[in-house]
Design a protein around this motif. Sequence first.
Motif, PDB file in Angstrom:
ATOM      1  N   THR A   7      -7.880  10.459 -31.025  1.00 58.48           N
ATOM      2  CA  THR A   7      -9.305  10.158 -30.903  1.00 58.48           C
ATOM      3  C   THR A   7      -9.740  10.485 -29.483  1.00 58.48           C
ATOM      4  O   THR A   7      -8.906  10.674 -28.581  1.00 58.48           O
ATOM      5  CB  THR A   7      -9.594   8.679 -31.187  1.00 58.48           C
ATOM      6  OG1 THR A   7      -8.944   7.882 -30.192  1.00 58.48           O
ATOM      7  CG2 THR A   7      -9.105   8.282 -32.573  1.00 58.48           C
ATOM      8  N   ARG A   8     -11.030  10.561 -29.268  1.00 58.05           N
ATOM      9  CA  ARG A   8     -11.538  10.854 -27.930  1.00 58.05           C
ATOM     10  C   ARG A   8     -11.088   9.787 -26.933  1.00 58.05           C
ATOM     11  O   ARG A   8     -10.705  10.069 -25.800  1.00 58.05           O
ATOM     12  CB  ARG A   8     -13.066  10.940 -27.956  1.00 58.05           C
ATOM     13  CG  ARG A   8     -13.675  11.313 -26.608  1.00 58.05           C
ATOM     14  CD  ARG A   8     -15.207  11.320 -26.648  1.00 58.05           C
ATOM     15  NE  ARG A   8     -15.706  12.453 -27.407  1.00 58.05           N
ATOM     16  CZ  ARG A   8     -16.222  12.347 -28.625  1.00 58.05           C
ATOM     17  NH1 ARG A   8     -16.283  11.173 -29.209  1.00 58.05           N
ATOM     18  NH2 ARG A   8     -16.682  13.402 -29.255  1.00 58.05           N
ATOM     19  N   ARG A   9     -11.109   8.517 -27.372  1.00 59.19           N
ATOM     20  CA  ARG A   9     -10.725   7.429 -26.477  1.00 59.19           C
ATOM     21  C   ARG A   9      -9.252   7.521 -26.085  1.00 59.19           C
ATOM     22  O   ARG A   9      -8.883   7.336 -24.920  1.00 59.19           O
ATOM     23  CB  ARG A   9     -11.013   6.087 -27.150  1.00 59.19           C
ATOM     24  CG  ARG A   9     -10.647   4.879 -26.296  1.00 59.19           C
ATOM     25  CD  ARG A   9     -11.094   3.599 -26.954  1.00 59.19           C
ATOM     26  NE  ARG A   9     -12.544   3.545 -27.039  1.00 59.19           N
ATOM     27  CZ  ARG A   9     -13.201   2.528 -27.582  1.00 59.19           C
ATOM     28  NH1 ARG A   9     -12.542   1.502 -28.091  1.00 59.19           N
ATOM     29  NH2 ARG A   9     -14.516   2.535 -27.625  1.00 59.19           N
ATOM     30  N   ALA A  10      -8.389   7.833 -27.074  1.00 55.28           N
ATOM     31  CA  ALA A  10      -6.962   7.945 -26.781  1.00 55.28           C
ATOM     32  C   ALA A  10      -6.688   9.109 -25.839  1.00 55.28           C
ATOM     33  O   ALA A  10      -5.862   9.028 -24.932  1.00 55.28           O
ATOM     34  CB  ALA A  10      -6.175   8.113 -28.080  1.00 55.28           C
ATOM     35  N   PHE A  11      -7.396  10.217 -26.051  1.00 53.19           N
ATOM     36  CA  PHE A  11      -7.212  11.390 -25.203  1.00 53.19           C
ATOM     37  C   PHE A  11      -7.590  11.083 -23.761  1.00 53.19           C
ATOM     38  O   PHE A  11      -6.863  11.408 -22.822  1.00 53.19           O
ATOM     39  CB  PHE A  11      -8.049  12.544 -25.746  1.00 53.19           C
ATOM     40  CG  PHE A  11      -8.106  13.739 -24.827  1.00 53.19           C
ATOM     41  CD1 PHE A  11      -6.982  14.530 -24.623  1.00 53.19           C
ATOM     42  CD2 PHE A  11      -9.276  14.051 -24.157  1.00 53.19           C
ATOM     43  CE1 PHE A  11      -7.030  15.614 -23.778  1.00 53.19           C
ATOM     44  CE2 PHE A  11      -9.326  15.137 -23.309  1.00 53.19           C
ATOM     45  CZ  PHE A  11      -8.201  15.926 -23.117  1.00 53.19           C
ATOM     46  N   LEU A  12      -8.743  10.415 -23.560  1.00 49.91           N
ATOM     47  CA  LEU A  12      -9.175  10.081 -22.207  1.00 49.91           C
ATOM     48  C   LEU A  12      -8.217   9.099 -21.547  1.00 49.91           C
ATOM     49  O   LEU A  12      -7.912   9.201 -20.355  1.00 49.91           O
ATOM     50  CB  LEU A  12     -10.588   9.498 -22.246  1.00 49.91           C
ATOM     51  CG  LEU A  12     -11.700  10.480 -22.634  1.00 49.91           C
ATOM     52  CD1 LEU A  12     -13.031   9.746 -22.754  1.00 49.91           C
ATOM     53  CD2 LEU A  12     -11.806  11.598 -21.616  1.00 49.91           C
ATOM     54  N   GLY A  13      -7.713   8.135 -22.333  1.00 53.18           N
ATOM     55  CA  GLY A  13      -6.769   7.172 -21.780  1.00 53.18           C
ATOM     56  C   GLY A  13      -5.491   7.834 -21.308  1.00 53.18           C
ATOM     57  O   GLY A  13      -4.964   7.538 -20.232  1.00 53.18           O
ATOM     58  N   ALA A  14      -4.972   8.758 -22.111  1.00 52.50           N
ATOM     59  CA  ALA A  14      -3.747   9.460 -21.735  1.00 52.50           C
ATOM     60  C   ALA A  14      -3.966  10.331 -20.506  1.00 52.50           C
ATOM     61  O   ALA A  14      -3.111  10.440 -19.631  1.00 52.50           O
ATOM     62  CB  ALA A  14      -3.262  10.312 -22.912  1.00 52.50           C
ATOM     63  N   SER A  50     -17.034  18.216 -33.623  1.00 52.92           N
ATOM     64  CA  SER A  50     -18.084  17.743 -34.525  1.00 52.92           C
ATOM     65  C   SER A  50     -18.033  16.237 -34.761  1.00 52.92           C
ATOM     66  O   SER A  50     -18.780  15.712 -35.570  1.00 52.92           O
ATOM     67  CB  SER A  50     -17.978  18.466 -35.872  1.00 52.92           C
ATOM     68  OG  SER A  50     -16.720  18.204 -36.479  1.00 52.92           O
ATOM     69  N   GLU A  51     -17.163  15.533 -34.060  1.00 54.51           N
ATOM     70  CA  GLU A  51     -17.048  14.086 -34.252  1.00 54.51           C
ATOM     71  C   GLU A  51     -18.332  13.394 -33.798  1.00 54.51           C
ATOM     72  O   GLU A  51     -18.765  13.561 -32.657  1.00 54.51           O
ATOM     73  CB  GLU A  51     -15.873  13.542 -33.453  1.00 54.51           C
ATOM     74  CG  GLU A  51     -15.677  12.033 -33.608  1.00 54.51           C
ATOM     75  CD  GLU A  51     -14.516  11.525 -32.776  1.00 54.51           C
ATOM     76  OE1 GLU A  51     -14.475  10.325 -32.487  1.00 54.51           O
ATOM     77  OE2 GLU A  51     -13.658  12.350 -32.406  1.00 54.51           O
ATOM     78  N   PRO A  52     -18.985  12.619 -34.672  1.00 54.60           N
ATOM     79  CA  PRO A  52     -20.248  11.970 -34.278  1.00 54.60           C
ATOM     80  C   PRO A  52     -20.021  10.865 -33.255  1.00 54.60           C
ATOM     81  O   PRO A  52     -19.023  10.147 -33.305  1.00 54.60           O
ATOM     82  CB  PRO A  52     -20.776  11.401 -35.599  1.00 54.60           C
ATOM     83  CG  PRO A  52     -19.546  11.200 -36.434  1.00 54.60           C
ATOM     84  CD  PRO A  52     -18.607  12.312 -36.059  1.00 54.60           C
TER      85      PRO A  52
END
Length: 235
Positions: A7-14, A50-52
Amino acid sequence: MKRGRYTRRAFLGATVAAGATLTLRRAWPKAAFLWSAPQATDSRIEIVLSEPIGRIAPEIYGHFIEHLGGVIYDGVWVGEDSKIPNIGGIRKALVDAMREIKPGVVRWPGGCFADAYDWRDGIGPRERRPRRTNFWVDNREWREVGIVPQKYEPNHFGTHEFIRFCRLIGAQPYIAANVRTLPASVFHQWIEYCNSPPGSTTWAEIREANGDREPFNVRYWGVGNESWGCGGNFT
């Protein structure tokens, strides 16, 4: 190979964690033994463009029509007998254009005009509706043009016509009530006229007699207009 989905959140956290680790290794190179060597992995990062993120309320993209100048006559309302193509008196070209825009809501009858408007003038047979001087037409241009609907309001475009216009273009009606020159009880009666179930009240029966048995279910109401000045000193 095992495929993972970030997810976007997991990617930013990593990403933040990796950046912090690199900073510490550079700051204390002698403590490099605290970190183990990077391990090979068969995972991958997938970015879904395309993730809203969230939903934008359609009501933000609203529009506004008022009985000033040529907005209503001959902008919205041209009359059923007009040579201009119309749908029950409403200008067809405008309906077609507004359908393309897809407005969330349309506000009516004003604006400043709402502060002098009596909604009861705009119901019933059009030929019997009272004609009023438009309180807000006070410039020289309109004083010199004679008897025209922009100056002397014929009330041909009232509540039923406005609701039909909103339905034609797919918008929610937003009605601004007059609490400047009329008591709040008249505002309440307008709500009752628009939203009471069939046969439930006298105003519902009057609405049915005027051609609409089913309620209009108006959700958005304005309590006056510019209540701090133009519509009255309420603050």
